[in-house]
Design a protein around this motif. Sequence first.
Motif, PDB file in Angstrom:
ATOM      1  N   ASP A  37      -6.897  -1.286  -3.094  1.00  0.00           N
ATOM      2  CA  ASP A  37      -6.187  -1.996  -2.032  1.00  0.00           C
ATOM      3  C   ASP A  37      -6.877  -3.326  -1.720  1.00  0.00           C
ATOM      4  O   ASP A  37      -8.084  -3.460  -1.913  1.00  0.00           O
ATOM      5  CB  ASP A  37      -6.148  -1.106  -0.774  1.00  0.00           C
ATOM      6  CG  ASP A  37      -4.944  -1.415   0.102  1.00  0.00           C
ATOM      7  OD1 ASP A  37      -4.121  -2.268  -0.287  1.00  0.00           O
ATOM      8  OD2 ASP A  37      -4.811  -0.779   1.171  1.00  0.00           O
ATOM      9  N   GLU A  38      -6.076  -4.266  -1.224  1.00  0.00           N
ATOM     10  CA  GLU A  38      -6.582  -5.588  -0.809  1.00  0.00           C
ATOM     11  C   GLU A  38      -7.361  -6.260  -1.952  1.00  0.00           C
ATOM     12  O   GLU A  38      -8.489  -6.727  -1.781  1.00  0.00           O
ATOM     13  CB  GLU A  38      -7.469  -5.466   0.449  1.00  0.00           C
ATOM     14  CG  GLU A  38      -6.831  -4.730   1.617  1.00  0.00           C
ATOM     15  CD  GLU A  38      -5.674  -5.462   2.287  1.00  0.00           C
ATOM     16  OE1 GLU A  38      -5.415  -6.650   1.947  1.00  0.00           O
ATOM     17  OE2 GLU A  38      -4.996  -4.842   3.128  1.00  0.00           O
ATOM     18  N   GLY A  62      -5.016  -4.189   6.437  1.00  0.00           N
ATOM     19  CA  GLY A  62      -4.258  -3.000   6.072  1.00  0.00           C
ATOM     20  C   GLY A  62      -3.927  -2.007   7.173  1.00  0.00           C
ATOM     21  O   GLY A  62      -3.113  -1.125   6.980  1.00  0.00           O
ATOM     22  N   THR A 100       0.842  -1.202   0.000  1.00  0.00           N
ATOM     23  CA  THR A 100       0.000   0.000   0.000  1.00  0.00           C
ATOM     24  C   THR A 100       0.877   1.252   0.000  1.00  0.00           C
ATOM     25  O   THR A 100       0.576   2.235  -0.678  1.00  0.00           O
ATOM     26  CB  THR A 100      -0.936  -0.019   1.228  1.00  0.00           C
ATOM     27  OG1 THR A 100      -1.608  -1.268   1.249  1.00  0.00           O
ATOM     28  CG2 THR A 100      -1.960   1.089   1.165  1.00  0.00           C
TER      29      THR A 100
HETATM   30 MG    MG Z   1      -1.864  -2.702   2.634  1.00  0.00          MG
END
Ligand code: MG
Length: 705
Positions: free
Chosen positions: A275-276, A414, A198
């Motif tokens: 993300d993810e 995250g 990230t």
């Molecule tokens: Mg992350």
Amino acid sequence: MLPSRGILRFFRRIHVSAATSSSTTPSRFPNSRRKKNAVRNKNIEDLVEPKKVKHLAAQAIGMEDWIVGLDKTTIEMALDEFMRRPMVRQLAQENGINDKLFMRAFRSFKEYCTPEDLSSVDSGLLILFSDISKGEKDVEILYSFFLDHAKQVFPHLEAMDDLRIISDLTKPHNWYPEARSLTRKIYFHAGPTNSGKTYHALKRFNEAKSAVFCGPLKLLATEVFHKSNELGVACDLVTGEERRFAKDNHHPAQHLSSTVEMLSTQMRVEVAVIDEIQMLRDEQRGWAWTRALLGAAADEVHLCGEPAAIDIVKKLLEPIGETVEVRYYDRKTPLTIADKAIESYDNIEPGDCIVCFSKKHIFYNSKKLEEHGIKPAVIYGDLPPGTKLAQAAKFNDPNDPCNVLVATDAIGMGLNLNIRRVIFNSCTRQNELLPTYSALQIAGRAGRFGTAYANGVTTTLRSQELATLKTILAQKIEPITNVGIAPTYDQIETFSFHLPQASFVRLLDLFVSVCSVSNHFFICTVDDMRELAVLIDQIPLPLKVRYTFCTSPLNTDDKMPAAAFVKMARRFSTGQALTYEWMMDMIEWPPAPATNLRELVFLEQTYEILDQYMWLSMRFPDMLPDEPAIREASRQLDQMIQEGVDSFMSLIGPGENLKRAEKSSRPSEPPRTEKKSILEKLLKRADLSDLDLEQLREELNKAKK
Ligand SMILES: [Mg+2]
Ligand SMILES: Nc1ncnc2c1ncn2[C@@H]1O[C@H](COP(=O)(O)OP(=O)(O)OP(=O)(O)O)[C@@H](O)[C@H]1O
């Protein structure tokens, strides 16, 4: 889907403009509950209701002469013969009438042809029966009458071809013209947790002239929003319930941080970060990642996630001709599995986080810790965002005496918290062993790079679970082969044109049963959306309004929010605005501060109702005009809940019934069933830990009472 997850728990959150435009944005979704898509397993013949076919009012003159000698028995015999003919069955199949539907249609046809008064039957049919009884015609001649009848009994048969075309979800990449007008460059930042995926994607986010971040959690989207603004990059925030501006609403920023469901596929940007990305596999929310992957209208799309998603991402992008550049990262700090379980609360240390999968266990562990003189921070899904952030900040603050955290897997994605050791309260969630990817995500919260504890450790609370954890973590993460998908509102709407009589609930069921998806996809679970739809099925609302209401992230398992939802829909249907006064009256504002756990749960549910208002207000601002006042009330409530959580020990109290509090909490997190009576367990083995002894003491005390 709902997912939620999912067609459809599928749709959890709807795009901001969805209520006012004919956007093709799918909607919804889900919270973290995991349910199987029960509807998906049903066939259309289980879902359609047969309609009664009425006899004609008038008959041809002189009919009696033509059908002399014809009676019910003769007709029944002819029909039974008709039903047995293989050719008839074959023709029926060709017309979309499978065996099950055939028998239901046939029964109706037989009833229609043999009423008490034969003269009410269609004269053409009676003449045919008469000819058949005389041996002048074969029974197969009845087929066209039967087919007409079947179409009246099951009107969907008439529109079957159209319905199949509308519900063809095999080419979802074609749903996003904005993205298809670009040749996007796709980067996949792959690696284990805490490897800087990230971080690297966000670097590009902050460098770009315009960018959007799509995160899995509100907390993460909020973190990106704050960090970007701190760096001097003006960034707005959009979640299902809220839009915050770096400057003001007349000057939207060029950077936007949002929850993935809220991505607008019409927004042109230089960089999109998703993300993810491995969440593509999620049963309820997977559709939102699939949509973001195929629909983000950006020159560069940065995906962050598990390497297990690389192959499927490549396959999904193949038909578009987009290629993927993969960048691999290694974990930045070591993560080890401890040799020993915790065993006793005396062994809890600063930087420990006990991860539980139910609220009951959150409360239980908090109580135990406080009895051992440790005051933990607490984070679980039902807490309002302000409380969650305050608890996380307290735990992260090296100057705050609070240095132990008790949390659900809400912290699993995250987030960067000052955790040294992740302690699994259990290796099962909802009676199922944790999947390896999930356990790794959670364990990966330990020893985050740049935090006070660089070397992460993971272990279990009880020694008998440590081996299980080791086995789970040692397994390879299977590559993802299928990703979630959900239909758009427009598809559901077109579907409804063909089935004007069908209620919304039935429409959803029919859609799920008829729709087709290709190999790499599955329909996200529709159950949560359906549950909301059932609640308001009898309330007259336009389809789009009903649909939007049903895509809200409300948890129907909690009775109080569910009842409020119905009241809100009912008021909406009368055309009266949902004002602040009306809302406050409904929830009997202001609530009293919580003095026990049940009251805390009550406050959480009241918060959920206010949250629902804010969610709907973003979609129907005219009908829910008092968002600012409601937001202020929700802030006050958030504060009250925060105070409640801060004085957990007094709320739990010595006689507090944890089970009762759990009852009011979401059943997405049911109590562990593997927690057998300690006496049973002891009978099976001889070793006794401190925790076992404590549990035994409790059970005995309870028995004494
Ligand atoms: Mg992350
Ligand atoms: N090169 C770097 N320089 C400084 N800080 C970094 C660097 N790489 C990562 N970090 C920091 O390390 C922490 C973990 O990084 P990040 O959140 O990007 O990991 P991740 O791989 O996305 O983890 P997860 O899979 O859990 O989401 C963050 O606080 C991030 O800011």
